[in-house]
Structures are given as C-alpha cells and as structure tokens.
Design a protein around this motif. Structure first.
Motif, PDB file in Angstrom:
ATOM      1  N   GLU A 129       2.245   1.651  -3.495  1.00 53.31           N
ATOM      2  CA  GLU A 129       1.185   2.176  -4.365  1.00 53.31           C
ATOM      3  C   GLU A 129       0.991   3.671  -4.163  1.00 53.31           C
ATOM      4  O   GLU A 129       0.817   4.423  -5.133  1.00 53.31           O
ATOM      5  CB  GLU A 129      -0.118   1.421  -4.078  1.00 53.31           C
ATOM      6  CG  GLU A 129      -0.099  -0.039  -4.535  1.00 53.31           C
ATOM      7  CD  GLU A 129      -1.277  -0.845  -3.996  1.00 53.31           C
ATOM      8  OE1 GLU A 129      -1.501  -1.959  -4.504  1.00 53.31           O
ATOM      9  OE2 GLU A 129      -1.965  -0.368  -3.067  1.00 53.31           O
ATOM     10  N   MET A 151      -3.589   4.221  -2.456  1.00 54.90           N
ATOM     11  CA  MET A 151      -3.458   2.837  -2.029  1.00 54.90           C
ATOM     12  C   MET A 151      -4.606   2.027  -2.608  1.00 54.90           C
ATOM     13  O   MET A 151      -5.770   2.402  -2.453  1.00 54.90           O
ATOM     14  CB  MET A 151      -3.472   2.753  -0.493  1.00 54.90           C
ATOM     15  CG  MET A 151      -2.394   3.579   0.169  1.00 54.90           C
ATOM     16  SD  MET A 151      -2.550   3.546   1.980  1.00 54.90           S
ATOM     17  CE  MET A 151      -1.308   4.752   2.448  1.00 54.90           C
ATOM     18  N   THR A 204      -4.512  -1.824  -2.731  1.00 51.57           N
ATOM     19  CA  THR A 204      -4.654  -3.155  -2.145  1.00 51.57           C
ATOM     20  C   THR A 204      -5.376  -3.061  -0.804  1.00 51.57           C
ATOM     21  O   THR A 204      -4.980  -2.290   0.077  1.00 51.57           O
ATOM     22  CB  THR A 204      -3.276  -3.809  -1.940  1.00 51.57           C
ATOM     23  OG1 THR A 204      -2.609  -3.893  -3.206  1.00 51.57           O
ATOM     24  CG2 THR A 204      -3.434  -5.209  -1.365  1.00 51.57           C
ATOM     25  N   ARG A 239       0.836  -1.215   0.000  1.00 51.56           N
ATOM     26  CA  ARG A 239       0.000   0.000   0.000  1.00 51.56           C
ATOM     27  C   ARG A 239       0.867   1.259   0.000  1.00 51.56           C
ATOM     28  O   ARG A 239       0.542   2.246  -0.662  1.00 51.56           O
ATOM     29  CB  ARG A 239      -0.945  -0.011   1.209  1.00 51.56           C
ATOM     30  CG  ARG A 239      -2.104  -0.998   1.063  1.00 51.56           C
ATOM     31  CD  ARG A 239      -2.850  -1.194   2.381  1.00 51.56           C
ATOM     32  NE  ARG A 239      -3.397   0.032   2.922  1.00 51.56           N
ATOM     33  CZ  ARG A 239      -4.587   0.537   2.618  1.00 51.56           C
ATOM     34  NH1 ARG A 239      -5.354  -0.087   1.734  1.00 51.56           N
ATOM     35  NH2 ARG A 239      -5.020   1.656   3.187  1.00 51.56           N
TER      36      ARG A 239
END
Length: 335
Positions: free
Chosen positions: A294, A301, A303, A291
């Motif tokens: 990302e 984020m 996931t 996260r």
C-alpha cells in the motif's frame, strides 16, 4: 508419519496421529515426549512408524484427535531460529521505506534467535496487552532437526530434517523499530509463537517435499476472509538446507532445534508486488507486507494491525483439500 503432543505437563504427551488427523494412538510406551523422540530419533522413529502403521490398520486402541485440545508439538524447545528465506518480503519492506537492499541479502540469509521456552498450541489465544504495539501474524513453514554438526553442508543439512510443520510467528511491529535501533535484535517485539497441531516427517509429505522446500500453498484466512494463498516453494531464495547450514556454521545444533522459513511471500505475476486475493493475486502471509505494498503503490498504509477479537487461521492442504498439518487458529484477546 504424523506426530502431535497432547496437553500434559510442561512438555506434552507424544501421540501418533492418523493421516486424516481424525485419530491418535498413545505413544508414551515408546517415547513420553516429542523431545525424547528427537533425542533418540534413530532408535525411536522405527517404533513410532510401526505404531503409525498399526493405527492405520485399526489394530490398536485409538482415540479421537481434536486439534482444539492439542498442545504445540514441542511446547518448549532447545532452539528456535527464524530465517528469511523469502527475500521478496525483505525487499518490499526496504523499498517501502526507501532503503537500499544490500546485495548480500540474496546469498547470505537473515536469521534471528527467538524465544523457545514457550510455544503456543494451535488454538491458544494471542494475548495482547496493548493494541498500540501493532500485533501482526506471520505464516511460515518450520522444520525440526536431530543433532546437527557444526559446519554441515547445505546438502547434508537436509538429512537432519526429521519433521516439518507450520508456525505463526507473532510480531509486535510497532515495538520492532526501537529494538532494532539498539542494534541487538528482537526481544519484546517477539512474543510466543504458535505451532501447527501436527508435525509430519518429510517422507510422509512425499512429492510435496522436494529439495528442502514445501511445494504447497500456505492458506491464510483473516477474520474469515482469504488473506494469503502464497506458494511456499515459489520465490524461496533459500531452502531449509541453506538455512540450517547458515545456523550451524560456527556451532552444533541440538536435537529438537526448530528453524523457520520467515514469512512466505510471492511476487506478483508481473514480477512486482503481489496483489490481494480479492484482486486475483496470491495475497500475503502477514499484515506488514500488504501495508508495504500500500505504501509503495498508494503512498500510505491503510490496513490496520490486529485488534482484540481478530482471528487468524493458517493451514496447508493436499490436492484433495485435506489438511496436512492441521490448522493454527488464534484469536487476539486482552491480557
């Protein structure tokens, strides 16, 4: 030597396990529990080693070892302290939220005192009352010590490591900010952690254990897919000798103290954030890290944290693909 505890009473029943994790021999006549063995390690360990030799030579009664019925090797412990040996993990978290990382983090380990009155067995479920709490796994290495004197040096601390294993240090990520904001550490955001089926002596690990580090990949599978393959010895800023010495700076440590490495984390091949396994990288040992990556790379984020029904599996294998500590495999369930 490989040791485990079968589910019996509050502290389990100590057994010696064969190298291939297929068989066990009862060790109650030598030491009724893992904690008893650690309390008296100098006297007890040679007898347990002899039992392990007899088991390997098939000259004593043996029974099938099933990881699914094993308890945590130490169902409860006098101390559980989790460090943060992989500063890369800390750096990513702080970078994602735009915070500077103090230079001290590179030479003064982070560590928190966790709850040790209950450790989950390797197949015990993660009981999650509310998915909004942000349930996450953290795949780590742990060591267990005998009695450690206050002020021990990092080099001498390594001599006090008697067993090595794995832990899933479960975190409730969405509860952490409010607790940290109080300035007094984790409590509600750190439920019970799960330990690997088997703990192993450093001597048995051979070349896989060098200079206070485990030189193997930590295999993390999430819902049946490869999630992490980070190498535990790489990007490890603090070895276990340093972590133990840090903990023992102002106090003695009792036999049976469990010390964790923190989330195992590797940089990418280019020195930047690591890539997912699906993209040729070594992946991650917790959801929070992907996260953070990302957020850094895509601005958001994507996931999600764990939900009811999700399954996490954590394992380390030898060169031949055989499990060394057995596998932690847990499903998230409702309370």
């Amino acid at each position: 030597m490989k040791l485990a505890s079968l589910k019996k009473g509050r502290d389990g029943q100590l057994v010696v396990v064969s190298d291939d994790l297929a068989w066990y021999a009862e060790a109650g006549h030598i030491a009724p529990t893992m904690q008893y063995a650690l309390d008296n390690w100098a006297d007890i360990a040679p007898h347990l080693e002899a039992l392990a030799t007899d088991l390997a030579h098939d000259v004593i009664p043996k029974h099938r070892f099933h990881e699914r019925v094993a308890d945590a090797p130490l169902p409860r412990a006098y101390q559980w302290a989790d460090g943060s040996a992989y500063v890369n993990h800390v750096a990513l978290v702080r970078q994602a939220r735009g915070a500077e990382m103090p230079d001290s983090f590179w030479h003064d380990p982070l560590m928190y005192q966790g709850g040790s009155d209950e450790f989950l067995g390797p197949r015990d479920p993660i009981k999650l009352a509310d998915e909004a709490w942000g349930c996450d796994f953290e795949a780590e290495i742990v060591v267990v010590t005998d009695d450690v004197p206050q002020g021990v040096s990092a080099s001498d601390a390594l001599k006090h490591i008697k067993l090595v294993g794995l832990v899933n240090d479960v975190s409730l990520r969405n509860l952490i900010p409010a607790e940290i904001g109080k300035g007094f550490g984790f409590v509600q955001s750190k439920p019970a952690s799960a330990l690997s089926p088997v703990f192993v002596t450093p001597e048995k690990l051979g070349e896989y254990w060098q200079n206070g580090k485990l030189h193997r990949a930590l295999l993390v599978d999430y819902n049946g897919s490869h999630f992490g393959r980070a190498v535990a010895s790489d990007d490890c800023t603090f070895d276990f000798g340093v972590l133990i010495a840090h903990l023992a700076k102002t106090r003695n440590l009792g036999a049976g103290s469990i010390i964790g490495s923190g989330t195992v984390s590797n940089r990418g091949a280019d020195g930047g954030p690591g890539k997912p396994v699906s993209e040729g990288g070594l992946g991650y040992s917790c959801i929070a890290e992907i996260r953070m990556v990302e957020k850094i790379q895509m601005g958001e984020m994507k996931t999600a944290f764990m939900t009811h029904g999700d399954i996490i599996r954590i394992e380390v294998q030898d060169d031949a693909g055989h499990s060394i500590f057995g596998a932690i495999e847990q499903q998230v369930v409702t309370v």
